[in-house]
Design a protein around this motif. Structure first.
Motif, PDB file in Angstrom:
ATOM      1  N   ILE A 167       0.869  -1.176   0.000  1.00  0.00           N
ATOM      2  CA  ILE A 167       0.000   0.000   0.000  1.00  0.00           C
ATOM      3  C   ILE A 167       0.900   1.218   0.000  1.00  0.00           C
ATOM      4  N   GLU A 168       0.641   2.134  -0.906  1.00  0.00           N
ATOM      5  CA  GLU A 168       1.350   3.410  -0.908  1.00  0.00           C
ATOM      6  C   GLU A 168       0.315   4.529  -0.810  1.00  0.00           C
ATOM      7  N   ALA A 169       0.221   5.150   0.354  1.00  0.00           N
ATOM      8  CA  ALA A 169      -0.715   6.255   0.575  1.00  0.00           C
ATOM      9  C   ALA A 169       0.059   7.566   0.508  1.00  0.00           C
ATOM     10  N   GLY A 170      -0.370   8.435  -0.395  1.00  0.00           N
ATOM     11  CA  GLY A 170       0.405   9.628  -0.733  1.00  0.00           C
ATOM     12  C   GLY A 170       1.243   9.299  -1.947  1.00  0.00           C
ATOM     13  N   ALA A 171       0.591   8.648  -2.940  1.00  0.00           N
ATOM     14  CA  ALA A 171       1.308   8.096  -4.098  1.00  0.00           C
ATOM     15  C   ALA A 171       1.617   9.140  -5.164  1.00  0.00           C
ATOM     16  N   GLU A 172       1.078  10.348  -5.035  1.00  0.00           N
ATOM     17  CA  GLU A 172       1.295  11.444  -5.988  1.00  0.00           C
ATOM     18  C   GLU A 172       1.078  10.975  -7.429  1.00  0.00           C
ATOM     19  N   ASP A 173       2.096  11.069  -8.313  1.00  0.00           N
ATOM     20  CA  ASP A 173       1.873  10.705  -9.714  1.00  0.00           C
ATOM     21  C   ASP A 173       2.267   9.257 -10.010  1.00  0.00           C
ATOM     22  N   PHE A 174       2.424   8.442  -8.986  1.00  0.00           N
ATOM     23  CA  PHE A 174       2.690   7.000  -9.086  1.00  0.00           C
ATOM     24  C   PHE A 174       4.103   6.664  -9.576  1.00  0.00           C
ATOM     25  N   GLU A 175       4.945   7.676  -9.819  1.00  0.00           N
ATOM     26  CA  GLU A 175       6.291   7.378 -10.308  1.00  0.00           C
ATOM     27  C   GLU A 175       7.351   8.192  -9.569  1.00  0.00           C
ATOM     28  N   SER A 176       7.356   9.505  -9.734  1.00  0.00           N
ATOM     29  CA  SER A 176       8.403  10.317  -9.107  1.00  0.00           C
ATOM     30  C   SER A 176       8.269  10.239  -7.590  1.00  0.00           C
ATOM     31  N   GLY A 177       9.303   9.753  -6.955  1.00  0.00           N
ATOM     32  CA  GLY A 177       9.284   9.594  -5.507  1.00  0.00           C
ATOM     33  C   GLY A 177       8.494   8.404  -5.014  1.00  0.00           C
ATOM     34  N   SER A 178       8.042   7.554  -5.915  1.00  0.00           N
ATOM     35  CA  SER A 178       7.230   6.407  -5.507  1.00  0.00           C
ATOM     36  C   SER A 178       8.029   5.450  -4.629  1.00  0.00           C
ATOM     37  N   THR A 179       7.408   4.989  -3.556  1.00  0.00           N
ATOM     38  CA  THR A 179       8.054   4.016  -2.676  1.00  0.00           C
ATOM     39  C   THR A 179       7.647   2.583  -3.002  1.00  0.00           C
ATOM     40  N   SER A 180       6.805   2.407  -4.005  1.00  0.00           N
ATOM     41  CA  SER A 180       6.329   1.053  -4.345  1.00  0.00           C
ATOM     42  C   SER A 180       6.719   0.602  -5.744  1.00  0.00           C
ATOM     43  N   LEU A 181       7.098   1.546  -6.611  1.00  0.00           N
ATOM     44  CA  LEU A 181       7.407   1.191  -8.001  1.00  0.00           C
ATOM     45  C   LEU A 181       8.512   0.148  -8.085  1.00  0.00           C
ATOM     46  N   TYR A 182       9.506   0.252  -7.221  1.00  0.00           N
ATOM     47  CA  TYR A 182      10.616  -0.705  -7.207  1.00  0.00           C
ATOM     48  C   TYR A 182      10.100  -2.130  -7.023  1.00  0.00           C
ATOM     49  N   PHE A 183       9.217  -2.323  -6.037  1.00  0.00           N
ATOM     50  CA  PHE A 183       8.716  -3.665  -5.752  1.00  0.00           C
ATOM     51  C   PHE A 183       7.851  -4.188  -6.893  1.00  0.00           C
ATOM     52  N   GLU A 184       7.139  -3.296  -7.558  1.00  0.00           N
ATOM     53  CA  GLU A 184       6.286  -3.711  -8.670  1.00  0.00           C
ATOM     54  C   GLU A 184       7.122  -4.141  -9.871  1.00  0.00           C
ATOM     55  N   LEU A 185       8.130  -3.341 -10.229  1.00  0.00           N
ATOM     56  CA  LEU A 185       8.923  -3.647 -11.417  1.00  0.00           C
ATOM     57  C   LEU A 185       9.941  -4.769 -11.180  1.00  0.00           C
ATOM     58  N   GLU A 186      10.566  -4.760 -10.012  1.00  0.00           N
ATOM     59  CA  GLU A 186      11.632  -5.722  -9.753  1.00  0.00           C
ATOM     60  C   GLU A 186      11.117  -7.075  -9.254  1.00  0.00           C
ATOM     61  N   HIS A 187      10.031  -7.055  -8.492  1.00  0.00           N
ATOM     62  CA  HIS A 187       9.570  -8.295  -7.856  1.00  0.00           C
ATOM     63  C   HIS A 187       8.133  -8.672  -8.190  1.00  0.00           C
ATOM     64  N   ASN A 188       7.514  -7.905  -9.101  1.00  0.00           N
ATOM     65  CA  ASN A 188       6.166  -8.253  -9.567  1.00  0.00           C
ATOM     66  C   ASN A 188       5.115  -8.162  -8.453  1.00  0.00           C
ATOM     67  N   TRP A 189       5.325  -7.285  -7.478  1.00  0.00           N
ATOM     68  CA  TRP A 189       4.337  -7.117  -6.424  1.00  0.00           C
ATOM     69  C   TRP A 189       3.078  -6.447  -6.976  1.00  0.00           C
ATOM     70  N   LYS A 190       1.945  -6.729  -6.356  1.00  0.00           N
ATOM     71  CA  LYS A 190       0.688  -6.037  -6.628  1.00  0.00           C
ATOM     72  C   LYS A 190       0.415  -5.096  -5.467  1.00  0.00           C
ATOM     73  N   GLY A 191      -0.581  -4.221  -5.615  1.00  0.00           N
ATOM     74  CA  GLY A 191      -0.805  -3.317  -4.499  1.00  0.00           C
ATOM     75  C   GLY A 191      -1.910  -2.312  -4.718  1.00  0.00           C
ATOM     76  N   LEU A 192      -1.913  -1.315  -3.832  1.00  0.00           N
ATOM     77  CA  LEU A 192      -2.932  -0.258  -3.842  1.00  0.00           C
ATOM     78  C   LEU A 192      -2.244   1.089  -3.716  1.00  0.00           C
ATOM     79  N   LEU A 193      -2.550   2.010  -4.628  1.00  0.00           N
ATOM     80  CA  LEU A 193      -2.018   3.367  -4.635  1.00  0.00           C
ATOM     81  C   LEU A 193      -3.140   4.334  -4.270  1.00  0.00           C
ATOM     82  N   VAL A 194      -2.914   5.155  -3.245  1.00  0.00           N
ATOM     83  CA  VAL A 194      -3.934   6.098  -2.778  1.00  0.00           C
ATOM     84  C   VAL A 194      -3.397   7.519  -2.904  1.00  0.00           C
ATOM     85  N   GLU A 195      -4.137   8.370  -3.598  1.00  0.00           N
ATOM     86  CA  GLU A 195      -3.720   9.761  -3.786  1.00  0.00           C
ATOM     87  C   GLU A 195      -4.966  10.659  -3.858  1.00  0.00           C
TER      88      GLU A 195
END
Length: 291
Positions: A167-195
């Motif tokens: 879960i990333e709450a405060g996801a802004e534009d989903f890329e710049s400064g994202s704390t979850s993009l790494y896990f999605e691209l590198e490890h195929n994680w799924k999740g929820l983005l809240v902005e």
């Protein structure tokens, strides 16, 4: 027999009453409508008749030095949502139908190509990489790609899938400064983005992330609420905010996603973190790592 009939009737009344959360915001909404027959049903799981959303647009002039930008901010709210408990079936269905964006099946449309992220891990947010190196040690991966077309997240509980969820709450534009993009691209994680800020949220949706997303704020109460959004601080602010923002309890959003185990929870919401954490029924969720 007469006494049993009375007790049965009273129990039915009590169940019906308990399905409506008569908090201050709910009571205010009821006063605006009037008689119960106008807004209430006899269905205990779906007690509110019409959960109609108000879609509004605010024309804002943003001043940046000598430059003025004309902005259009969207707002989507429903007053009667505040009358529903955080685990209400009606609330969960409403979130799925009106407030939850499905993961994209389209190719990524990131500002930095996926291949660049793969070649240079330094492009990711440093703190995220450190969490993976120190805590997860790169070992937690989703083993399967899940097709999301028309599939509700009950799939998460099926044993043939090894789901890892963020879960990333405060996801802004989903890329710049994202704390979850790494896990999605590198490890195929799924999740929820809240902005909550519609301008950055709309930019984020265009990135085609493989995660659920919601253009809401996290409620600081154990029921949905409407809080004003301050465009200057980009945070919730009932005193100086001007844009009404629909806030949903984190637990409700999790239930709408199938209540998966949350392996990584990033919470960055401009000072309201503790209030949001207090709303979580910790005995009903599984959150492993918070950042």
């Amino acid at each position: 027999m007469w006494l049993l009939s009375v007790l049965f009737l009273l129990s039915k009344i009590n169940v019906s009453i308990l399905q409506v959360n008569y908090n201050e915001e709910c009571s205010s909404s009821i006063r605006n409508v009037g008689l119960p027959r106008i807004w209430k049903t006899d269905n205990d799981e779906f007690p509110i008749q019409n959960l109609d959303f108000s879609d509004a647009k605010f024309n804002i002039t943003a001043v940046n030095g000598d430059k003025e930008d004309k902005l259009i901010i969207r707002s989507k709210t429903c007053q009667f949502l505040s009358c529903l408990k955080d685990d209400s079936p009606q609330l969960i269905q409403t979130i799925r139908e009106s407030l939850l964006q499905q993961p994209s099946n389209e190719s990524y449309n990131l500002a930095t190509p996926v291949q660049e992220y793969k070649r240079n891990a330094l492009l990711y947010k440093n703190s995220t990489r450190r969490v993976d190196e120190k805590i997860f040690k790169g070992r937690i991966k989703s083993k399967y790609n899940i097709q999301f077309q028309g599939v509700y997240p009950q799939t998460f509980s099926e044993k043939r899938f090894h789901m890892v969820f963020f879960i990333e709450a405060g996801a802004e534009d989903f890329e710049s400064g994202s704390t979850s993009l790494y896990f999605e691209l590198e490890h195929n994680w799924k999740g929820l983005l809240v902005e909550p800020y519609s301008l950055t949220y709309d930019l984020g949706v265009k990135k085609n992330r493989k995660a659920y997303s919601s253009n809401v704020c996290l409620s600081t109460k154990k029921h949905p609420s409407i809080i004003l959004y301050n465009l200057s601080t980009k945070g919730l602010d009932d005193k100086h905010g001007i844009v009404p923002n629909q806030c949903i309890p984190l637990y409700s959003l999790l239930l709408a996603c199938g209540n998966p185990t949350v392996n990584y929870f990033s919470l960055d919401i401009e000072g309201y973190e503790f209030q949001v954490l207090k709303t979580i029924p910790w005995d009903k969720v599984k959150i492993q790592k918070q950042g």
